[in-house]
Design an enzyme around this catalytic site. Structure first.
Site, PDB file in Angstrom:
ATOM      1  N   ASN A 183      -0.871   6.631   7.317  1.00 21.81           N
ATOM      2  CA  ASN A 183       0.100   7.448   6.587  1.00 21.81           C
ATOM      3  C   ASN A 183      -0.285   8.125   5.359  1.00 21.81           C
ATOM      4  O   ASN A 183      -0.525   7.303   4.483  1.00 21.81           O
ATOM      5  CB  ASN A 183       1.436   6.553   6.056  1.00 21.81           C
ATOM      6  N   LYS A 222       1.204   9.984   3.400  1.00 16.37           N
ATOM      7  CA  LYS A 222       2.278  10.004   2.390  1.00 16.37           C
ATOM      8  C   LYS A 222       2.253  11.632   1.691  1.00 16.37           C
ATOM      9  O   LYS A 222       1.958  12.388   2.679  1.00 16.37           O
ATOM     10  CB  LYS A 222       2.089   9.166   1.338  1.00 16.37           C
ATOM     11  N   HIS A 270      10.794   3.858   5.788  1.00 14.03           N
ATOM     12  CA  HIS A 270       9.742   3.438   4.978  1.00 14.03           C
ATOM     13  C   HIS A 270      10.362   2.885   3.534  1.00 14.03           C
ATOM     14  O   HIS A 270      11.243   3.477   2.903  1.00 14.03           O
ATOM     15  CB  HIS A 270       8.636   4.548   4.807  1.00 14.03           C
ATOM     16  N   GLU A 298       9.304   3.404   0.891  1.00 15.45           N
ATOM     17  CA  GLU A 298       9.500   4.488  -0.217  1.00 15.45           C
ATOM     18  C   GLU A 298      10.635   5.248  -0.138  1.00 15.45           C
ATOM     19  O   GLU A 298      11.192   5.941  -1.023  1.00 15.45           O
ATOM     20  CB  GLU A 298       8.118   5.434  -0.365  1.00 15.45           C
ATOM     21  N   GLU A 353       6.329  -4.406   6.194  1.00 16.61           N
ATOM     22  CA  GLU A 353       5.539  -3.778   4.951  1.00 16.61           C
ATOM     23  C   GLU A 353       6.151  -4.310   3.775  1.00 16.61           C
ATOM     24  O   GLU A 353       7.196  -3.934   3.384  1.00 16.61           O
ATOM     25  CB  GLU A 353       5.663  -2.227   4.964  1.00 16.61           C
ATOM     26  N   GLY A 376       0.286  -0.597  -1.687  1.00 19.04           N
ATOM     27  CA  GLY A 376      -0.399   0.102  -2.922  1.00 19.04           C
ATOM     28  C   GLY A 376      -0.794  -0.737  -3.986  1.00 19.04           C
ATOM     29  O   GLY A 376      -1.162  -0.177  -5.089  1.00 19.04           O
ATOM     30  N   SER A 398      -1.590  -2.473   1.994  1.00 19.84           N
ATOM     31  CA  SER A 398      -3.035  -2.742   1.266  1.00 19.84           C
ATOM     32  C   SER A 398      -3.985  -3.033   2.334  1.00 19.84           C
ATOM     33  O   SER A 398      -4.977  -4.037   2.093  1.00 19.84           O
ATOM     34  CB  SER A 398      -3.060  -3.896  -0.039  1.00 19.84           C
TER      35      SER A 398
HETATM   36  P1  13P Z   1      -1.328   1.047   1.203  1.00 19.38           P
HETATM   37  O1  13P Z   1      -1.993   0.909   2.469  1.00 19.38           O
HETATM   38  O2  13P Z   1      -1.578   2.210   0.324  1.00 19.38           O
HETATM   39  O3  13P Z   1      -0.628  -0.156   0.590  1.00 19.38           O
HETATM   40  O4  13P Z   1       0.359   1.580   1.855  1.00 19.38           O
HETATM   41  C1  13P Z   1       0.917   1.130   2.832  1.00 19.38           C
HETATM   42  C2  13P Z   1       2.063   1.868   3.500  1.00 19.38           C
HETATM   43  O5  13P Z   1       2.829   2.145   2.599  1.00 19.38           O
HETATM   44  C3  13P Z   1       1.752   2.383   4.954  1.00 19.38           C
HETATM   45  O6  13P Z   1       3.141   3.174   4.880  1.00 19.38           O
END
Ligand code: 13P
Length: 266
Positions: free
Chosen positions: A17, A19, A103, A105, A175, A181, A221
């Site tokens: 992803n 982003k 997601h 976010e 997740e 992150g 992560s």
């Molecule tokens: P990270 O791998 O940066 O923690 O992000 C995970 C994520 O949100 C994947 O959709």
């Protein structure tokens, strides 16, 4: 009567992803590198979710490689007056085969609700896309013992229209928000516990055979450094990778480790 036992293994999947990162030039260069590094990976399904503006160009680069193109979001209608939104038909038109839905976010920053997830999921599946529904708890919810209730509620509402016919293209990504992150990866016990409850819920709404076939993956992560431990977790069918997927060699290392775990003895 003797219960039928399914002995098939679910094909592991690695989703990158990206982003809101990378320009067109950067995204196509990364896709080119990935196709060189991973063009021959067959045991693991590989999916890349670039930003909207790079979808078509990255799709062109990935053509013929077996690596699938995904979008990070989708609207629930085919068309209409929805400024800034993109429909499932438009995603397919741009070359997408897969879409991420709900997601964290999207949920926490943009106010996406379980009801929106429900509508998006049905729309995406109806148009023939595969859908990765993301669920997960906040740190506060985990600390106060609400993880199971939160994830169950997200599934109950988000998958409320579940019917077996449509749901053969469904994946669930666990997740935990506190792991995204942050560098703080969930433990094997935490992942196993939530994956088990996800599968229980899938069995309840879709029946045991469908629940057994649907892939449940982990995100938060994931790095080349911790993927070996993650890949060893029973009932983990793959990973959704954010930060570490921005570096093609790192993402390739993650895929190779998943592949190795699949060919290993367990
Ligand atoms: P990270 O791998 O940066 O923690 O992000 C995970 C994520 O949100 C994947 O959709």
């Amino acid at each position: 009567m003797i219960a039928k036992t399914k002995s098939f293994r679910r094909r592991p999947i690695a989703i990158g992803n990206w982003k809101m990162h990378m320009t067109l030039a950067e995204a196509t260069a990364a896709a080119r590198q990935l196709s060189e590094l991973l063009g021959d990976a067959r045991l693991v399904e590989i999916v890349i979710a670039p930003t909207y503006t790079a979808l078509q160009a990255v799709g062109e680069v990935l053509k013929g490689t077996g690596i699938l193109l995904a979008a990070q979001n989708v609207h629930w209608d085919d068309q209409g007056a929805y400024t800034g939104e993109v429909s499932p038909i438009q995603l397919k038109d741009a070359g997408c085969r897969v879409v991420l839905i709900g997601h964290s976010e999207r949920r926490t920053i943009f106010g996406e609700t379980d009801e929106m997830v429900r509508r998006k999921l049905i729309a995406a599946l109806r148009e023939g896309l595969s859908a990765v529904v993301c669920v997960g708890e906040t740190l506060e919810q985990r600390r106060t013992g609400q993880t199971a209730a939160v994830v169950r509620a997200q599934l109950e509402k988000g998958l409320a229209d579940a019917t077996n016919g449509l749901f053969d293209r469904l994946l669930i990504a666990y997740e935990p928000i506190w792991a995204i992150g942050t560098g703080q990866v969930a433990t094997a016990a935490q992942i196993s516990e939530v994956h088990a409850l996800i599968r229980q819920h899938l069995a309840k709404i879709l029946g045991p055979d469908s629940a057994e076939a649907i892939r449940v993956i982990y995100g938060g992560s994931v790095t080349p450094g911790n993927i070996a431990d993650l890949a060893a977790i029973k009932d983990l069918d793959g990973v959704l990778v954010g930060g570490a997927s921005l570096k093609p060699d790192g993402f390739a290392a993650i895929v190779k480790t998943l592949e190795k775990a699949r060919t290993g003895p367990h």
